[in-house]
Design an enzyme around this catalytic site. Structure first.
Site, short mmCIF file in Angstrom:
data_model
loop_
_atom_site.label_atom_id
_atom_site.label_comp_id
_atom_site.label_asym_id
_atom_site.label_seq_id
_atom_site.Cartn_x
_atom_site.Cartn_y
_atom_site.Cartn_z
N ARG A 72 55.79 104.02 79.77
CA ARG A 72 54.46 103.77 79.18
C ARG A 72 53.47 103.42 80.29
O ARG A 72 53.48 102.31 80.83
CB ARG A 72 54.57 102.60 78.19
N ARG A 94 59.15 114.68 80.51
CA ARG A 94 58.88 113.28 80.87
C ARG A 94 60.12 112.40 80.80
O ARG A 94 60.09 111.24 81.23
CB ARG A 94 57.74 112.70 80.03
N HIS A 163 49.16 113.35 81.19
CA HIS A 163 48.71 112.34 80.21
C HIS A 163 48.31 111.04 80.93
O HIS A 163 48.87 109.97 80.69
CB HIS A 163 49.89 112.11 79.25
N ASP A 203 41.78 108.83 69.35
CA ASP A 203 42.83 109.80 69.67
C ASP A 203 42.23 111.17 69.36
O ASP A 203 42.31 111.66 68.25
CB ASP A 203 44.07 109.52 68.82
N GLU A 262 43.35 113.06 79.49
CA GLU A 262 44.49 113.95 79.73
C GLU A 262 44.06 115.41 79.84
O GLU A 262 43.35 115.91 78.98
CB GLU A 262 45.48 113.82 78.57
O1 TA6 Z 1 47.73 111.87 73.90
C1 TA6 Z 1 47.56 111.05 72.82
C2 TA6 Z 1 48.88 110.89 72.10
O2 TA6 Z 1 49.36 112.14 71.69
C3 TA6 Z 1 48.67 109.92 70.95
O3 TA6 Z 1 48.68 110.53 69.69
C4 TA6 Z 1 49.73 108.85 71.17
O4 TA6 Z 1 50.80 109.00 70.37
C5 TA6 Z 1 50.02 109.00 72.65
O5 TA6 Z 1 49.85 110.34 72.98
C6 TA6 Z 1 51.30 108.42 73.21
O6 TA6 Z 1 52.43 109.09 72.77
P1 TA6 Z 1 53.86 108.50 73.09
O7 TA6 Z 1 54.83 109.52 72.57
O8 TA6 Z 1 53.96 108.32 74.57
O9 TA6 Z 1 53.95 107.18 72.38
#
Ligand code: TA6
Length: 287
Positions: A72, A94, A163, A203, A262
């Site tokens: 994260r 990832r 991202h 988002d 992103e």
């Molecule tokens: O890029 C935005 C997103 O797709 C959100 O919808 C949110 O879920 C985020 O990515 C993080 O996703 P993750 O799977 O890392 O919790």
């Protein structure tokens, strides 16, 4: 993240070492132009600090570094798809172990090349032969290029995202500009003023953003320019408080100091015939 404190496992050159971060092997770059750290798990940039500037990349204080879960913060490599187009969410890159292919350096900076290719495990998730190379250029700026090549005999459809989580002083004082006149939110297309400010969860996929979008980080009195290429959208994300509280790997107030911008192919619209390649790029320039 204080990358200088991580225990060294191997010295590769004057500027590049391999070090340990809990369960992860991390390529660490300490160069006069910048300091950076890249985890082989995920091919994940964890930190980028240009000389005499603040850390640019946000990392969750509760991030999981065991190698059992996506990290994260940093620059997750979402590939070969973005979001929930298939399982696992945001693809398998990832959470895959990448190989350190090469490091090159001179007085301008360091280039790290990581690679990932298909295995029986990836083919059970996604039935394609591929080669992916992640080029991470650490200098005054951070440039990340994800080059995916179809090494198989059938066409493949690719999406994904770099991202990036940016480190900002205060989300309430943050504006992202140059985002163009349309975004998609929960599947619906909406008109946009080209600017995003934050008073709750955001988002959105901006489909008409300029090549360079600007994060105005007023609390830190800086601008971060984010150059994106090979993408068809720029995703802007901040989970805000309620979602942050539901995430085991984010502090309840973690949303206050991060914003994601992103470089994304949000819809798997890149079609690669055998032998073809595609490059998705993001470059981070701190001003
Ligand atoms: O890029 C935005 C997103 O797709 C959100 O919808 C949110 O879920 C985020 O990515 C993080 O996703 P993750 O799977 O890392 O919790």
């Amino acid at each position: 993240m204080d990358v200088k404190q991580l225990p060294t496992l191997a010295v590769l050159s004057d500027y590049v070492t391999v070090c340990q971060l809990d369960g992860l092997k991390v390529v660490r770059v300490i160069h006069p132009k910048a300091t950076a750290a890249i985890s082989l798990f995920g091919g994940h940039v964890l930190s980028f600090t240009p000389a005499d500037k603040k850390e640019t990349i946000w990392m969750s204080e509760k991030a999981d570094f065991t190698g059992n879960k996506a990290i994260r913060g940093g620059v997750p490599v979402c590939w070969p798809w973005f979001g929930k187009a298939a399982e696992p969410s945001h693809g398998f890159a990832r959470t895959s172990e990448w190989t350190l292919n090469e490091h090159r350096e001179n007085d301008k900076g360091v280039i790290i090349s990581l690679t990932l290719s298909d295995t029986p495990e990836t083919r059970s998730i996604w039935p394609h032969a591929f080669h992916a190379e992640l080029l991470i250029e650490i200098s005054d700026t951070l440039k990340v290029s994800l080059v995916s090549t179809n090494t198989g005999e059938h066409e493949m459809q690719v999406g994904g995202a770099l991202h990036t989580y940016f480190n900002i002083g205060d989300i309430h004082q943050t504006t992202v500009t140059e985002l163009g006149n349309e975004y998609i939110e929960v599947g619906e297309r909406k008109p946009s003023t080209g600017k995003a400010t934050f008073e709750g969860e955001v988002d959105r996929i901006y489909t008409q953003a300029a090549e360079t979008v600007i994060i105005e980080d007023a609390a830190n009195q800086r601008h971060i320019a984010v150059v994106n290429q090979g993408n068809n959208g720029v995703v802007i994300w901040n989970p805000w408080q309620a979602l942050a509280e539901g995430m085991a790997d984010m502090a309840n107030d973690g949303f206050l100091t991060m914003v994601c911008a992103e470089s994304a192919v949000y819809d798997r619209s890149v079609i690669l015939r055998p032998g073809e390649k595609h490059t998705l790029l993001t470059e981070v320039i701190c001003k």
